[in-house]
Structures are given as structure tokens and as C-alpha cells.
Design an enzyme around this catalytic site. Structure first.
Site, PDB file in Angstrom:
ATOM      1  N   GLU A  64       0.825  -1.211   0.000  1.00  0.00           N
ATOM      2  CA  GLU A  64       0.000   0.000   0.000  1.00  0.00           C
ATOM      3  C   GLU A  64       0.860   1.262   0.000  1.00  0.00           C
ATOM      4  O   GLU A  64       1.843   1.359   0.747  1.00  0.00           O
ATOM      5  CB  GLU A  64      -0.889  -0.002   1.250  1.00  0.00           C
ATOM      6  CG  GLU A  64      -1.748   1.244   1.420  1.00  0.00           C
ATOM      7  CD  GLU A  64      -2.408   1.312   2.787  1.00  0.00           C
ATOM      8  OE1 GLU A  64      -3.485   1.932   2.887  1.00  0.00           O
ATOM      9  OE2 GLU A  64      -1.857   0.754   3.757  1.00  0.00           O
TER      10      GLU A  64
ATOM     11  N   LYS B 285      -9.843   2.099  -1.898  1.00  0.00           N
ATOM     12  CA  LYS B 285      -9.961   1.570  -0.535  1.00  0.00           C
ATOM     13  C   LYS B 285     -11.252   2.039   0.127  1.00  0.00           C
ATOM     14  O   LYS B 285     -11.553   3.237   0.153  1.00  0.00           O
ATOM     15  CB  LYS B 285      -8.747   2.022   0.282  1.00  0.00           C
ATOM     16  CG  LYS B 285      -8.661   1.461   1.695  1.00  0.00           C
ATOM     17  CD  LYS B 285      -7.384   1.970   2.347  1.00  0.00           C
ATOM     18  CE  LYS B 285      -7.204   1.460   3.760  1.00  0.00           C
ATOM     19  NZ  LYS B 285      -5.972   2.013   4.377  1.00  0.00           N
TER      20      LYS B 285
ATOM     21  N   CYS C 135      -5.063  -2.853   3.456  1.00  0.00           N
ATOM     22  CA  CYS C 135      -4.661  -2.543   4.825  1.00  0.00           C
ATOM     23  C   CYS C 135      -5.810  -2.588   5.839  1.00  0.00           C
ATOM     24  O   CYS C 135      -6.228  -3.665   6.241  1.00  0.00           O
ATOM     25  CB  CYS C 135      -3.941  -1.198   4.860  1.00  0.00           C
ATOM     26  SG  CYS C 135      -2.842  -1.003   6.295  1.00  0.00           S
TER      27      CYS C 135
END
Length: 264
Positions: free
Chosen positions: A40, A111, A146
């Protein structure tokens, strides 16, 4: 399949363009792999909030160009990690890019769960709204980033969409490394799917990174795990094991959907 997770080291003293070219070179070195994964926000650092705006780029910006070329040169499927994307309306997103072996972009995932509560990514970036899967010849990837790892409903949604290999790009902090390993194994067990989770080394804005990229099989067994520095974690795995596991232990068939909390 052979997968290579490139746990690149992110340090503030290395210029972004230099790291971009170094990452592209590391991808090219993985020729012969089927799938290569980067972490990421490796261009800026996941905790380098002050760099998000200055280093943000359009979807088809310099990182897209470099990674598309690297995927094509190596002949691999490439999950190129995520970048700070600046959309046409100016909104920033934490966006992952996936490229096919011919260099064409196969997917982009914004995300959904932004980290930081009332600061950092949570206030600087917009939230994605769509689950994303990518069909490879051998398996279907489900994409996550994440902080998404803490939200099992996202992964169950990916499984419902056909994913049998869950790929996570992360910049996970060292102080919560035990959660990283625990949650990666939990997502594998509860979804009876492979989890390939790639983190970073180094320090982002004073936050030491956990590293410890990990590959977990559908039974929750750790197939490979990196250390905390820059490292390329390469593992062979059989995507067919997912279907076999789900057939041998058909827990997913016993799901009870639509349950509601009792009224108070």
C-alpha cells in the site's frame, strides 16, 4: 501458481521517482512468477499524510505507466499496490492498480475503509464504494487494502462475488503486528480462501512498519512469512485447494443470512 510479494522498504530520504523505478526493476526481476504483489502507498508511505496531496497522481499517471510497463516486461499479473489517486473532481483516493501480463490495466480498487478515525487518511481521502475482483486463468482475486483487513464483511462480500484468493496491499504499523498475523489467518479460515498480504518495510513519517508479508492457505496455515526489512517473499500455491477445502468442510453452506439484532 507462483506468487512474489515485494515487501519494499519505504524511507523518506529516497525520492518518490527513484523508488518508483526501483520497484519497477524489482517487478521485472520476478519474470517467471504468475502473480506479483506490491504494498500500500509505497510511493509515499502509508503514514506520510503530508505527502498525499503533493504526490497524488491521476489514475493513469507515472506509477500507472511504470507498473504497466514492468508487468508487460516481466509477463506477470501485477497487483501494483496502491497510490494516492487524484480524481477528476480533485478528490483523493487510496487506489490499488492491477495489471495483466500484457500491461493492460485489469482493475482499480479504491480503498473502502480509511484509517485514522478523525485524522490522516480518514479525512484526507475519499472512500471507495465498490468491491473489486479480478479473474485470472487460475483463480479469482479479491482486492483489499490494509485497514480493510479488520472488516470481515468486506471479505465475505468478495467471496460471494467469486473470489478464492484474497490479496491485500498494506502499510501496517509494527506496534500492531500481532493483529496483522491474526487477522490474515482469520480471513483465510473464515472464507476458506488463500490470503496474500503484502506490507512494507522501513519507517513512514516516524511510524515503523511491521513488514512480515504473509501467505496463508484456506485452512489458515502459514505457507510463507517475511521478516521486517525489504524482502521478496516467493511461494508456490495451488488455487484448486480452495475448492477442495470448501467441499471437504462446507462451512460456507451453513451461513445464516439476514440476522437482525433484537429490539431494545
Amino acid at each position: 501458481m507462483r506468487a512474489s510479494l515485494i515487501q519494499i522498504r519505504v524511507d523518506e530520504d529516497e525520492p518518490v521517482d527513484s523508488r518508483r523505478q526501483r520497484a519497477a526493476s524489482l517487478v521485472r526481476d520476478q519474470a517467471g512468477a504468475d502473480l506479483v504483489v506490491l504494498p500500500e502507498l509505497w510511493t509515499t508511505g502509508a503514514f506520510a499524510y503530508q505527502a498525499f496531496d503533493t504526490e497524488a497522481e491521476p489514475l493513469e499517471g507515472p506509477t500507472h505507466e511504470a507498473m504497466a510497463k514492468a508487468a508487460s516486461d516481466a509477463g506477470v499479473w501485477l497487483h501494483a499496490g496502491s497510490i494516492p489517486e487524484r480524481a477528476a473532481d480533485g478528490t483523493l483516493y487510496n487506489t490499488s492498480l492491477v495489471f495483466a501480463p500484457d500491461g493492460g490495466r485489469a482493475a482499480a480498487y479504491r480503498k473502502i475503509h480509511r484509517f485514522g478515525f478523525d485524522q490522516g487518511e480518514a479525512v484526507l481521502m475519499g472512500a471507495g464504494t465498490e468491491l473489486v475482483t479480478v479473474r485470472l486463468p487460475e483463480t479469482t482475486l479479491g482486492l483489499a487494502t490494509c485497514y480493510d483487513l479488520r472488516f470481515p464483511e468486506l471479505f465475505r462480500g468478495l467471496v460471494d462475488a467469486g473470489a478464492d484468493t484474497l490479496v491485500l496491499a498494506a502499510g501496517w504499523p509494527e506496534r500492531r503486528r500481532s493483529h496483522w498475523t491474526l487477522l490474515a489467518r482469520a480471513r483465510a479460515v473464515e472464507n476458506q480462501a488463500y490470503v496474500l498480504a503484502c506490507g512494507t518495510g522501513g519507517t513512514h513519517a516516524g511510524v515503523p512498519q511491521a513488514g512480515h508479508s504473509i501467505v496463508v492457505d484456506p485452512w489458515g496455515e502459514v505457507l510463507a512469512e517475511a521478516g521486517d526489512g525489504e524482502e521478496i517473499l516467493t511461494v508456490e500455491f495451488d488455487p484448486a485447494k480452495t475448492a477442495v477445502t470448501r467441499e471437504q468442510f462446507p462451512a460456507l453452506k451453513d451461513r445464516v443470512l439476514g440476522l437482525r439484532a433484537p429490539l431494545r
